[in-house]
Scaffold this motif. Structure first.
Motif, PDB file in Angstrom:
ATOM      1  N   LEU A 162      34.942  -6.615 -40.003  1.00 32.34           N
ATOM      2  CA  LEU A 162      33.532  -6.287 -40.220  1.00 32.34           C
ATOM      3  C   LEU A 162      33.429  -5.283 -41.363  1.00 32.34           C
ATOM      4  CD1 LEU A 162      30.522  -6.227 -39.255  1.00 32.34           C
ATOM      5  CD2 LEU A 162      31.208  -4.389 -37.680  1.00 32.34           C
ATOM      6  N   GLY A 164      30.727  -3.061 -43.925  1.00 32.82           N
ATOM      7  CA  GLY A 164      29.346  -2.636 -44.137  1.00 32.82           C
ATOM      8  C   GLY A 164      29.261  -1.172 -44.513  1.00 32.82           C
ATOM      9  N   SER A 171      24.941   1.208 -37.569  1.00 32.46           N
ATOM     10  CA  SER A 171      25.097  -0.242 -37.690  1.00 32.46           C
ATOM     11  C   SER A 171      26.555  -0.662 -37.594  1.00 32.46           C
ATOM     12  CB  SER A 171      24.483  -0.736 -39.000  1.00 32.46           C
ATOM     13  OG  SER A 171      25.066  -0.078 -40.121  1.00 32.46           O
ATOM     14  N   THR A 172      27.392  -0.197 -38.514  1.00 31.29           N
ATOM     15  CA  THR A 172      28.795  -0.613 -38.485  1.00 31.29           C
ATOM     16  C   THR A 172      29.510  -0.058 -37.257  1.00 31.29           C
ATOM     17  OG1 THR A 172      29.205   1.212 -40.044  1.00 31.29           O
ATOM     18  CG2 THR A 172      29.102  -1.006 -40.954  1.00 31.29           C
ATOM     19  N   ALA A 176      31.019  -2.556 -34.333  1.00 32.43           N
ATOM     20  CA  ALA A 176      32.451  -2.555 -34.054  1.00 32.43           C
ATOM     21  C   ALA A 176      32.723  -2.194 -32.598  1.00 32.43           C
ATOM     22  CB  ALA A 176      33.167  -1.576 -34.979  1.00 32.43           C
ATOM     23  N   LEU A 203      37.307  -2.601 -38.724  1.00 33.45           N
ATOM     24  CA  LEU A 203      36.066  -2.085 -39.295  1.00 33.45           C
ATOM     25  C   LEU A 203      36.348  -1.465 -40.656  1.00 33.45           C
ATOM     26  CD1 LEU A 203      33.075  -1.451 -39.165  1.00 33.45           C
ATOM     27  CD2 LEU A 203      33.619   0.611 -37.842  1.00 33.45           C
ATOM     28  N   GLY A 205      34.521   0.425 -43.723  1.00 38.04           N
ATOM     29  CA  GLY A 205      33.317   1.141 -44.119  1.00 38.04           C
ATOM     30  C   GLY A 205      33.191   1.243 -45.622  1.00 38.04           C
ATOM     31  N   TYR A 243      36.811   3.507 -37.723  1.00 39.10           N
ATOM     32  CA  TYR A 243      37.021   2.860 -39.023  1.00 39.10           C
ATOM     33  C   TYR A 243      38.510   2.701 -39.341  1.00 39.10           C
ATOM     34  CZ  TYR A 243      32.054   3.526 -39.646  1.00 39.10           C
ATOM     35  OH  TYR A 243      30.693   3.468 -39.487  1.00 39.10           O
ATOM     36  N   GLY A 276      29.197  -3.978 -50.369  1.00 42.15           N
ATOM     37  CA  GLY A 276      29.865  -4.555 -49.203  1.00 42.15           C
ATOM     38  C   GLY A 276      30.468  -5.912 -49.492  1.00 42.15           C
ATOM     39  N   PHE A 294      30.325  -9.454 -43.633  1.00 46.91           N
ATOM     40  CA  PHE A 294      29.744  -8.260 -44.234  1.00 46.91           C
ATOM     41  C   PHE A 294      28.244  -8.216 -43.976  1.00 46.91           C
ATOM     42  CE2 PHE A 294      29.242 -11.452 -47.508  1.00 46.91           C
ATOM     43  CZ  PHE A 294      28.055 -11.144 -48.155  1.00 46.91           C
ATOM     44  N   ILE A 295      27.713  -7.001 -43.972  1.00 50.80           N
ATOM     45  CA  ILE A 295      26.316  -6.768 -43.618  1.00 50.80           C
ATOM     46  C   ILE A 295      25.450  -6.693 -44.870  1.00 50.80           C
ATOM     47  CG2 ILE A 295      24.697  -5.154 -42.547  1.00 50.80           C
ATOM     48  CD1 ILE A 295      27.021  -4.221 -40.759  1.00 50.80           C
TER      49      ILE A 295
END
Length: 367
Positions: A162, A164, A171-172, A176, A203, A205, A243, A276, A294-295
């Motif tokens: 993931l 973002g 959010s991230t 996660a 995750l 970041g 993260y 991202g 990705f966001i």
């Protein structure tokens, strides 16, 4: 059928860009967290309908909180960044929100600090207001549970990366946390290989240079306009230990990512999404066995003049590659990558100004 437009706006699209690259596309991402947070505050009796909710925002959260207040019959007061544009100011006004906007300022770090100071001035004048504290209260994690469930159903959780913007961490961090945790339904958990354990979710970041959150405040990017994914003040609801990897992306590289994403995949999104996307493509190449999601936190409309109008001058994405670093002292523009390995946050140095905190009972007259 949705009962309010906020519910529709907050529901993201999952778009498969290729076999191992997925875009989680929001129209306005923070509607998810704002709706759930306000609903929870009402359900638990912390606030009542008609109360005023207050917070600071550089743009996206302002619109999200205004919509959540409209949905639940609340009043909304936003202390807005100097970057809040005419379109958003107009929307907030029509929705009935009060906007206190900071004076023009070339230093977004100073802008953020001034916004927080203004919050405290307003609370001193109106102790009955409730400060939402989007940067500090993990109540903003709640809305992402349903989004995580949708991701799990569409892609599975094991072998997922993931990517973002870190931002406030909601959010991230929330996605996660929910994706890694076994599903509440044991049968569902077993179906996805969770069975009471933790799913294999990495995750990643994304941060701008100059952000203090992961120690990059000493590196300046003169064109930075992606304040929403970083911070000049410590945020209380960023869980550093969630993260695995961090990418610091400068404006030029994020610009290249945004333009390539629109040109190649027709996804029109904000500048943080470009950063991202850049990081996600790199992570996909490093780990060919994993699916990378990705966001895309918002659409690209407010970036037309500052980003997309420059599409003819943008460098190709192939011109950018991350500098691999092992500590923040090695960070360099335009793009750096470091394994964080779920380490806790470093202690905030003594004597360094930290984010002021609300010492009253959560900015609520009822405590």
């Amino acid at each position: 059928m949705d009962q309010h437009i906020a519910e529709s706006i907050g529901r993201p699209d999952l778009v498969r860009l290729d076999d191992r690259l997925v875009c989680l596309r929001f129209e306005t991402m923070k509607v998810v967290s704002a709706l759930a947070a306000v609903g929870h505050l009402l359900d638990t009796g912390v606030v009542r309908r008609g109360d005023t909710l207050l917070d600071s925002s550089s743009g996206i959260y302002a619109y999200a909180l205004a919509l959540a207040c409209h949905r639940h019959g609340m009043r909304c007061h936003i202390v807005g960044s100097t970057t809040v544009d005419h379109t958003l100011r107009t929307q907030l006004a029509v929705l009935g929100a009060t906007l206190t906007q900071m004076e023009p300022c070339n230093d977004l770090k100073l802008d953020q600090k001034r916004r927080v100071e203004r919050i405290h001035e307003i609370l001193a004048e109106h102790p009955e207001y409730h400060w939402m504290r989007q940067y500090h209260d993990d109540i903003h994690y709640l809305g992402y549970r349903t989004v995580a469930d949708r991701i799990r159903e569409a892609t599975g959780a094991d072998g997922l990366t993931l990517v973002g913007g870190v931002g406030s961490g909601a959010s991230t961090g929330a996605l996660a946390r929910y994706l890694r945790t076994a599903a509440d339904d044991p049968a569902k958990g077993e179906a996805h290989g969770e069975a009471g354990g933790e799913a294999d979710v990495e995750l990643v970041g994304v941060q701008p240079y100059g952000s203090v959150t992961f120690g990059a405040e000493h590196v300046c990017d003169p064109e930075i306009i992606i304040a929403g994914i970083g911070s000049s003040i410590p945020f209380g609801n960023v869980s550093h230990e969630l993260y695995d990897v961090l990418h610091w992306v400068a404006f030029d590289a994020a610009l290249a990512g945004s333009v390539d994403l629109l040109r190649r995949h027709a996804v029109f999104a904000g500048l943080s999404t470009g950063a991202g996307y850049l990081a996600a493509r790199h992570e996909r190449e490093r780990s060919p066995e994993r699916t990378v999601l990705f966001i895309a936190a918002d659409t690209g409309h407010r970036y037309v003049d500052t980003v997309y109008a420059r599409h003819r001058e943008v460098a190709p994405m192939a011109d950018f590659a991350p500098r691999e670093v092992t500590d923040q002292g090695q960070l360099a523009l335009p793009w750096s990558r470091m394994r964080w390995n779920r380490a806790p946050a470093a202690p905030w140095p003594a004597g360094r100004p930290a984010e002021v905190t609300l010492t009253s009972a959560r900015a609520s007259a009822r405590g």
